[in-house]
Scaffold this motif. Structure first.
Motif, PDB file in Angstrom:
ATOM      1  N   MET A   1       0.810  -1.083   0.034  1.00 25.59           N
ATOM      2  CA  MET A   1      -0.157   0.019   0.007  1.00 25.59           C
ATOM      3  C   MET A   1       0.878   1.194  -0.091  1.00 25.59           C
ATOM      4  O   MET A   1       1.852   1.364   0.852  1.00 25.59           O
ATOM      5  CB  MET A   1      -0.807  -0.001   1.124  1.00 25.59           C
ATOM      6  CG  MET A   1      -1.996  -1.018   1.420  1.00 25.59           C
ATOM      7  SD  MET A   1      -3.236  -0.999   2.430  1.00 25.59           S
ATOM      8  CE  MET A   1      -2.335  -1.165   4.152  1.00 25.59           C
ATOM      9  N   ILE A   2       0.599   2.084  -0.861  1.00 24.86           N
ATOM     10  CA  ILE A   2       1.341   3.442  -0.976  1.00 24.86           C
ATOM     11  C   ILE A   2       1.249   4.387   0.336  1.00 24.86           C
ATOM     12  O   ILE A   2       1.967   5.360   0.070  1.00 24.86           O
ATOM     13  CB  ILE A   2       1.191   3.952  -2.515  1.00 24.86           C
ATOM     14  CG1 ILE A   2       2.594   4.453  -2.627  1.00 24.86           C
ATOM     15  CG2 ILE A   2       0.065   4.758  -2.831  1.00 24.86           C
ATOM     16  CD1 ILE A   2       2.665   5.044  -4.311  1.00 24.86           C
ATOM     17  N   GLN A   3       0.058   4.226   0.770  1.00 23.30           N
ATOM     18  CA  GLN A   3      -0.015   5.269   1.798  1.00 23.30           C
ATOM     19  C   GLN A   3       0.440   4.917   3.184  1.00 23.30           C
ATOM     20  O   GLN A   3      -0.020   5.458   4.039  1.00 23.30           O
ATOM     21  CB  GLN A   3      -1.798   5.460   1.843  1.00 23.30           C
ATOM     22  CG  GLN A   3      -2.514   4.523   2.480  1.00 23.30           C
ATOM     23  CD  GLN A   3      -3.068   3.363   1.359  1.00 23.30           C
ATOM     24  OE1 GLN A   3      -2.441   3.508   0.394  1.00 23.30           O
ATOM     25  NE2 GLN A   3      -3.986   2.744   1.958  1.00 23.30           N
ATOM     26  N   TYR A  61       6.096  -0.929  -3.559  1.00 29.20           N
ATOM     27  CA  TYR A  61       5.442  -0.785  -2.565  1.00 29.20           C
ATOM     28  C   TYR A  61       4.719  -2.203  -2.314  1.00 29.20           C
ATOM     29  O   TYR A  61       4.539  -2.729  -0.985  1.00 29.20           O
ATOM     30  CB  TYR A  61       4.306   0.437  -2.277  1.00 29.20           C
ATOM     31  CG  TYR A  61       3.265   0.167  -3.230  1.00 29.20           C
ATOM     32  CD1 TYR A  61       2.337  -0.383  -2.932  1.00 29.20           C
ATOM     33  CD2 TYR A  61       3.477   0.855  -4.504  1.00 29.20           C
ATOM     34  CE1 TYR A  61       1.327  -0.648  -3.930  1.00 29.20           C
ATOM     35  CE2 TYR A  61       2.621   1.090  -5.418  1.00 29.20           C
ATOM     36  CZ  TYR A  61       1.346   0.142  -5.250  1.00 29.20           C
ATOM     37  OH  TYR A  61       0.283   0.182  -6.087  1.00 29.20           O
ATOM     38  N   ALA A  62       4.343  -3.036  -3.328  1.00 30.87           N
ATOM     39  CA  ALA A  62       3.758  -4.376  -3.025  1.00 30.87           C
ATOM     40  C   ALA A  62       4.784  -5.524  -2.513  1.00 30.87           C
ATOM     41  O   ALA A  62       4.551  -6.426  -2.066  1.00 30.87           O
ATOM     42  CB  ALA A  62       3.187  -4.694  -4.441  1.00 30.87           C
ATOM     43  N   LYS A  63       6.199  -5.111  -2.788  1.00 36.32           N
ATOM     44  CA  LYS A  63       6.946  -6.191  -2.423  1.00 36.32           C
ATOM     45  C   LYS A  63       7.867  -5.521  -1.458  1.00 36.32           C
ATOM     46  O   LYS A  63       9.099  -4.881  -1.632  1.00 36.32           O
ATOM     47  CB  LYS A  63       7.923  -6.637  -3.720  1.00 36.32           C
ATOM     48  CG  LYS A  63       7.005  -7.259  -4.551  1.00 36.32           C
ATOM     49  CD  LYS A  63       7.797  -7.923  -5.881  1.00 36.32           C
ATOM     50  CE  LYS A  63       7.011  -8.442  -6.779  1.00 36.32           C
ATOM     51  NZ  LYS A  63       7.674  -9.038  -7.757  1.00 36.32           N
ATOM     52  N   GLN A  65      10.087  -6.912   0.844  1.00 41.66           N
ATOM     53  CA  GLN A  65      11.501  -7.344   0.787  1.00 41.66           C
ATOM     54  C   GLN A  65      12.411  -6.610  -0.116  1.00 41.66           C
ATOM     55  O   GLN A  65      13.601  -6.185   0.072  1.00 41.66           O
ATOM     56  CB  GLN A  65      11.521  -8.899   0.762  1.00 41.66           C
ATOM     57  CG  GLN A  65      10.996  -9.766   1.882  1.00 41.66           C
ATOM     58  CD  GLN A  65      11.710  -9.596   2.862  1.00 41.66           C
ATOM     59  OE1 GLN A  65      12.964  -9.313   3.159  1.00 41.66           O
ATOM     60  NE2 GLN A  65      10.878  -9.375   4.090  1.00 41.66           N
ATOM     61  N   ASN A  66      11.705  -6.456  -1.338  1.00 41.44           N
ATOM     62  CA  ASN A  66      12.513  -5.780  -2.321  1.00 41.44           C
ATOM     63  C   ASN A  66      12.876  -4.287  -1.844  1.00 41.44           C
ATOM     64  O   ASN A  66      13.770  -3.731  -2.069  1.00 41.44           O
ATOM     65  CB  ASN A  66      11.843  -5.596  -3.555  1.00 41.44           C
ATOM     66  CG  ASN A  66      11.766  -7.129  -4.424  1.00 41.44           C
ATOM     67  OD1 ASN A  66      12.759  -7.888  -3.787  1.00 41.44           O
ATOM     68  ND2 ASN A  66      11.066  -7.351  -5.449  1.00 41.44           N
ATOM     69  N   GLN A  67      11.846  -3.607  -1.228  1.00 39.32           N
ATOM     70  CA  GLN A  67      11.851  -2.442  -0.748  1.00 39.32           C
ATOM     71  C   GLN A  67      13.067  -2.286   0.435  1.00 39.32           C
ATOM     72  O   GLN A  67      13.909  -1.438   0.284  1.00 39.32           O
ATOM     73  CB  GLN A  67      10.583  -1.737  -0.085  1.00 39.32           C
ATOM     74  CG  GLN A  67       9.964  -0.787  -0.772  1.00 39.32           C
ATOM     75  CD  GLN A  67       8.672  -0.421  -0.098  1.00 39.32           C
ATOM     76  OE1 GLN A  67       8.239  -0.931   0.837  1.00 39.32           O
ATOM     77  NE2 GLN A  67       8.258   0.792  -0.448  1.00 39.32           N
ATOM     78  N   PHE A  68      13.042  -3.172   1.018  1.00 40.56           N
ATOM     79  CA  PHE A  68      14.062  -3.407   2.203  1.00 40.56           C
ATOM     80  C   PHE A  68      15.534  -3.373   1.527  1.00 40.56           C
ATOM     81  O   PHE A  68      16.358  -2.591   1.937  1.00 40.56           O
ATOM     82  CB  PHE A  68      13.744  -4.377   2.974  1.00 40.56           C
ATOM     83  CG  PHE A  68      14.444  -4.391   4.499  1.00 40.56           C
ATOM     84  CD1 PHE A  68      13.935  -3.708   5.423  1.00 40.56           C
ATOM     85  CD2 PHE A  68      15.622  -5.069   4.669  1.00 40.56           C
ATOM     86  CE1 PHE A  68      14.417  -3.718   6.622  1.00 40.56           C
ATOM     87  CE2 PHE A  68      16.321  -5.361   5.764  1.00 40.56           C
ATOM     88  CZ  PHE A  68      15.794  -4.384   6.883  1.00 40.56           C
ATOM     89  N   VAL A  69      15.713  -4.134   0.500  1.00 43.85           N
ATOM     90  CA  VAL A  69      16.940  -4.410   0.161  1.00 43.85           C
ATOM     91  C   VAL A  69      17.410  -3.358  -0.750  1.00 43.85           C
ATOM     92  O   VAL A  69      18.606  -2.524  -0.575  1.00 43.85           O
ATOM     93  CB  VAL A  69      16.861  -5.628  -1.229  1.00 43.85           C
ATOM     94  CG1 VAL A  69      18.254  -5.677  -1.806  1.00 43.85           C
ATOM     95  CG2 VAL A  69      16.720  -6.836  -0.034  1.00 43.85           C
TER      96      VAL A  69
END
Length: 137
Positions: A1-3, A61-63, A65-69
């Motif tokens: 979620m983008i919000q 934002y949907a993934k 784990q990718n955001q974290f990396v």
């Protein structure tokens, strides 16, 4: 979620990496000449890459784990940029004759790192919440 709150933190990191380097000089050279990041292709490339990574993290934002990396890579990139600033400021020519003034632009990577760490904490919190809900099913 983008919000989510991490989007706000990532947007702040994007703003810091993309817009604020145009406003704040990195340091002032002899004769009151401001040195901005655009005058060095290396600094411009690092700021541009940092802004691109922040935008990529916002859009993924949907993934989580990718955001974290992506945020971890962005933190490493900002640490490298900060190291380059420190190295350059310690080796400015003419320091024995006249002391140059360090600008607030040198601290932009530190502020960006703070927002990226806050975003990572929020992403981790969301991930833990999703895992706890999945455990109840």
């Amino acid at each position: 979620m983008i919000q989510r709150i991490q989007t706000v933190y990532l947007a702040a990191a994007l703003l810091i990496s993309s817009a604020l380097p145009f406003a704040f000089p990195l340091w002032t050279l002899q004769g009151n000449v401001d040195f901005y990041f655009m005058q060095s292709i290396l600094y411009a490339a690092f700021f541009g890459l940092s802004a691109a990574l922040s935008l990529l993290a916002i859009l993924s934002y949907a993934k989580r784990q990718n955001q974290f990396v992506i945020n971890r890579l962005n933190i490493i990139l900002n640490l490298i940029l900060l190291g380059l600033f420190v190295y350059r400021s310690l080796n400015l020519s003419g320091e024995a004759v006249m002391v140059s003034e360090k600008g607030i632009g040198m601290f932009l990577p530190i502020v960006s790192i703070v927002f990226l760490v806050l975003a990572n904490k929020a992403i981790k919190k969301d991930e833990d919440l999703v895992k706890s809900v999945d455990r109840l099913r």
